[in-house]
Design a protein around this motif. Structure first.
Motif, short mmCIF file in Angstrom:
data_model
loop_
_atom_site.label_atom_id
_atom_site.label_comp_id
_atom_site.label_asym_id
_atom_site.label_seq_id
_atom_site.Cartn_x
_atom_site.Cartn_y
_atom_site.Cartn_z
N SER A 100 83.34 47.54 65.63
CA SER A 100 82.36 47.63 64.52
C SER A 100 81.93 46.52 63.78
N LEU A 104 79.92 44.21 67.62
CA LEU A 104 78.62 44.65 67.34
C LEU A 104 77.98 43.64 66.76
N LEU A 108 74.29 42.20 68.25
CA LEU A 108 73.14 42.11 67.61
C LEU A 108 72.51 40.50 67.29
N GLU A 161 79.58 52.28 68.66
CA GLU A 161 79.00 51.56 67.52
C GLU A 161 77.66 51.26 67.71
N TYR A 165 74.37 52.43 65.20
CA TYR A 165 73.27 51.38 64.61
C TYR A 165 72.06 51.78 65.01
N GLN A 168 70.61 54.34 62.94
CA GLN A 168 70.48 53.63 61.39
C GLN A 168 69.09 52.72 61.59
#
Length: 210
Positions: A100, A104, A108, A161, A165, A168
Motif C-alpha cells: 500500500s 503501489l 504509480l 492495492e 486504487y 478510487q
C-alpha cells in the motif's frame, strides 16, 4: 551453517524471502530472522552509499514462530547500532502494509513517467514539469531491475492495492466528468488532512528519536 549463526536480510518483501529461506535452510529455519530497513533512496549502487542512512529510520523485523527471542534481539541490536528504530510485523502483515505505502506508489510513479515519455510531445511536457511533478515522480528514478522483482515478489498484495486504487481513480474520473466540485473538494480535503497528520506524526517521531 554453524549452529549459533544467525541469518537475516534487508529485502522489501518478506513472504517470498521466508519461503526461500524455508526451502534452503529446512530444519535450520529458526536461525533466519527476516528484517526490512525502511530507508530506501532512489539512487542505487555503491556510489550512493550514506554512512548515516539508517539513523532514526524504522527497521521492521518480521520474526518467525521458530525464532529464538535471543536471536531476534541480536538482529535488533545490530540495527539499533546503526541508529535504527525497531518495529515488528508478521511477514504477511509486512507485505500488505508495504504494498500500500511503498510498492503501489512506485508503480504509480513509473507508470506516470512512462506514459508521459511515450507521448509525441513528451519533450514539451517535460520542459514545463515543475516541483509537483518532480516530487511525485522522484521514486521513478529507482532501479528498474529491483522494482521489477519487488513488484512480482509481492504480486498478490500489490494487485489488491492496484485494484482498490483503480476504483478510487474511476470515482474521481466520474466527479471530473460530472463537474462535481464539492465531491472533488471533499476528497482533496480528506487527503490533505491525512497527509498533514502523517507528516506531523513523522516529525514528532524524528524529534523523539533524534
Amino acid at each position: 551453517l554453524a549452529p549459533r549463526a544467525i541469518v537475516t536480510d534487508a529485502g522489501s518483501t518478506k513472504g517470498d524471502v521466508v519461503a526461500a529461506a524455508r526451502k534452503a535452510l529446512g530444519a535450520r529455519i529458526s536461525q533466519f530472522v527476516p528484517a526490512h530497513p525502511i530507508a530506501g533512496r532512489e539512487q542505487h549502487g555503491p556510489e550512493a552509499a550514506l554512512a548515516d542512512l539508517y539513523e532514526g529510520k524504522k527497521v521492521v523485523i518480521t520474526a518467525l514462530p521458530e525464532n529464538a527471542a535471543q536471536d531476534v534481539e541480536t538482529v535488533a541490536a545490530a540495527w539499533r547500532a546503526c541508529g535504527a528504530v525497531i518495529h515488528r510485523l508478521s511477514p504477511p502483515e509486512h507485505d500488505a502494509v508495504f504494498a500500500s505505502v511503498s510498492h503501489l506508489p512506485h508503480v504509480l510513479a513509473f507508470a506516470l513517467v512512462d506514459d508521459i515519455a511515450a507521448k509525441p510531445h513528451a519533450d514539451t511536457l517535460f520542459q514545463y514539469a515543475a516541483s509537483g511533478f518532480r516530487d511525485f515522480t522522484r521514486i521513478a528514478a529507482s532501479s528498474p531491475e529491483m522494482w521489477r522483482d519487488i513488484t512480482l515478489a509481492n504480486r498478490d498484495a500489490l494487485l489488491t492495492e492496484v485494484d482498490a486504487y483503480l476504483v478510487q481513480l474511476q470515482s474521481i474520473r466520474e466527479m471530473i466528468a460530472n463537474s462535481d466540485g464539492p465531491a472533488l473538494e471533499q476528497v482533496y480535503a480528506s487527503a490533505r488532512d491525512a497527509r498533514q497528520q502523517w507528516a506531523a506524526a513523522i516529525e514528532a517521531a524524528e524529534r523523539k528519536n533524534g
